[in-house]
Design an enzyme around this catalytic site. Structure first.
Site, short mmCIF file in Angstrom:
data_model
loop_
_atom_site.label_atom_id
_atom_site.label_comp_id
_atom_site.label_asym_id
_atom_site.label_seq_id
_atom_site.Cartn_x
_atom_site.Cartn_y
_atom_site.Cartn_z
N ARG A 35 1.65 -11.08 -9.95
CA ARG A 35 0.55 -11.74 -10.13
C ARG A 35 -0.74 -10.89 -9.74
NH1 ARG A 35 3.50 -14.79 -10.20
NH2 ARG A 35 2.88 -15.23 -7.81
N THR A 36 -0.70 -10.02 -8.41
CA THR A 36 -2.03 -10.05 -8.91
C THR A 36 -2.09 -8.47 -8.15
OG1 THR A 36 -1.90 -11.56 -5.74
CG2 THR A 36 -3.19 -9.30 -5.66
N LYS A 70 7.64 9.97 4.42
CA LYS A 70 7.44 11.18 5.55
C LYS A 70 6.90 10.26 6.60
CE LYS A 70 7.58 14.13 1.00
NZ LYS A 70 6.35 14.17 0.68
N ARG A 91 -3.08 -3.93 -1.21
CA ARG A 91 -1.47 -4.36 -0.60
C ARG A 91 -1.03 -4.19 0.22
NH1 ARG A 91 1.86 -10.08 -3.05
NH2 ARG A 91 -1.33 -10.63 -2.90
N HIS A 124 -6.27 -12.39 2.32
CA HIS A 124 -6.36 -12.23 0.09
C HIS A 124 -7.70 -12.63 -0.45
CE1 HIS A 124 -3.88 -11.75 -3.51
NE2 HIS A 124 -3.55 -12.23 -2.91
#
Lengths: 157, 307
Positions: free
Chosen positions: B55-56, B84, B105, B133
């Protein structure tokens, strides 16, 4: 230990700094924190010394080193009750308490293993949100709040 | 007055004042009523998702696209140079030179704050580990206001895992601005952490803690459900004893207030029985949809295209 002997322990350096009233068990952390082990300064450590106020305490004496105000204030988070004695020619010329600052930068490692500061090489930043017992610090990154007892690692000054 | 939003970062709900929050909600409301398909034409958002999200990520990307902007980015850290050994700091510093705004995120707590130090472009925190959040909290507030026509003087029950759930922490922190009455319903081992309770106490809002929802459910305006995860319990017998008392079923809804609405940050597993979906009280899908408008509002504000 007689009072006379105790006095001798505190004042028996010619020039330098005596950090008194360190919470028992924290003296070695203080030495590590001040990064003075390799400095070739003469360091005397007293562990579990009897104290009227604290029950027992630790004490550190460093010869020929006068701590800076910043070092002393940075130290406050590790030894909040510490008294700093500056010694010149066997006499205490200055005696003061460490003052807990509003924030500390690069002094402690964040106790939260999932904090980004434990995974990237960056300077840790904490706000001191409670200066009285229990001292509480808040990480500027992960926003977690910790008490002094939660702190596992102190960085070098 | 809300603070100037242009070029600001949205890292933590605690960085936003009450007037900031209300302004974002107002702008989101306007965008929900009247779409602005060309608002962000020529702007590019980097969608940097170092961790899974449905959703986000999709609502951030759709929000940008529906405002006429473009999106670049990744949804899996394995395809980046992080693999890396490149640091997050360097990664964001470079991406910041390519785009106008970054939605991020990351599994580590504080990652968004670090990212904001790496670039001058606005960073929007789409979740940093168990920490913050903020866009979820804003869409929760938007949804509460939408279904109850107000944000103040409401009775709100937060239910489930209140100890580890970041959405309920942020929501509780934001609700202190609005004088609500909070009912914190959780097994004792999963109750709200002390630092959040301290914030509630300091703000003076009324709250109480409960071990089951039956006694509370009929008097509240909002039930905010969250999932209880079995792995949080060290005592499995305790889990078995409690798990059913945190599952919302239609039979619980017989005496609730007519206007009561049920919210959930989703994904749900089994804590809301599917037959609840058909009742007028279910509002969690609308809640997820609202994420789109709140994120549109934030993008428009941070990019200086909305005031």
């Amino acid at each position: 230990m007689t009072i006379q002997n105790k006095k001798l322990l505190v004042s028996a350096i010619k020039d330098g700094t005596v950090i008194d009233r360190i919470e028992s068990g924290n003296a070695l952390k203080v030495i590590h924190f001040l990064n003075i082990i390799d400095s070739e300064k003469i360091i005397t450590v007293g562990l579990n010394l009897p104290s009227k106020v604290m029950g027992k305490k630790d004490l550190v004496k460093i010869e020929n080193l006068e701590l800076t105000t910043k070092q002393i204030n940075d130290l406050a988070i590790l030894a909040p009750n510490a008294t700093i004695n500056i010694i010149k020619k066997y006499k205490v010329i200055k005696k003061f308490k460490a003052e807990i600052p509003d924030y500390i930068h690069n002094i402690v490692t964040c106790p939260n293993p999932k904090c980004i500061t434990n995974n990237e090489n960056i300077i840790t930043k904490f706000d001191i949100i409670n200066k009285k017992n229990p001292i509480k610090i808040k990480c500027n990154y992960c926003e977690k709040i910790f008490e002094q007892n939660d702190i596992l690692n102190y960085k070098h000054t | 007055m809300p603070t100037e939003f242009k070029n600001r970062d949205i890292i933590s709900i605690t960085d936003l004042s009450k007037s900031d929050i209300l302004h974002i909600l107002k702008v989101a409301e306007d965008l929900k009523k009247k779409p602005r398909p060309d608002l962000l034409k020529g702007n590019i958002m980097a969608s940097c998702f170092f961790e899974n999200s449905t959703r986000t990520r999709l609502s951030f990307e759709t929000a940008m696209l529906r405002l006429g902007g473009n999106v670049t980015g990744f949804s899996n850290a394995d395809v980046t140079s992080i693999k890396k050994g490149e640091t997050l700091y360097d990664t964001i510093k470079i991406i910041g030179q390519y785009v106008d705004v970054i939605a991020l995120r990351h599994p580590l707590e504080g990652a968004a704050k670090l990212a904001s130090e790496a670039t001058d472009k606005p960073i929007i925190n789409g979740g940093d580990g168990a920490n913050q959040h903020p866009t979820q909290t804003l869409l929760d507030l938007f949804t509460i206001r939408e279904c109850q026509k107000k944000l103040t003087d409401l009775k709100i029950a937060l239910v489930g895992d209140l100890k580890y759930g970041r959405t309920v922490h942020s929501l509780a922190q934001a609700l202190v601005h609005f004088g609500v009455r909070l009912y914190l319903i959780a097994p004792n081992v999963l109750q709200m952490p002390n630092h959040i309770l301290d914030t509630l106490k300091l703000s003076g809002i009324k709250f109480s803690m409960h071990e089951n929802m039956e006694s509370i459910i009929n008097k509240v305006d909002i039930i905010y459900m969250t999932r209880i995860q079995e792995e949080r319990f060290t005592d499995k017998i305790e889990y078995e004893r409690l798990k059913d008392s945190f599952i919302l079923k239609t039979e619980h809804l017989k005496k609730v207030q007519n206007s009561m609405r049920i919210m959930h940050p989703l994904p749900r597993v089994n804590e809301i029985s599917p037959d609840v979906d058909k009742t007028k009280h279910a509002y969690y899908f609308e809640q997820a949809k609202n994420g789109l408008f709140v994120r549109q509002a934030i993008l428009g504000l941070l990019l200086g295209k909305l005031n």
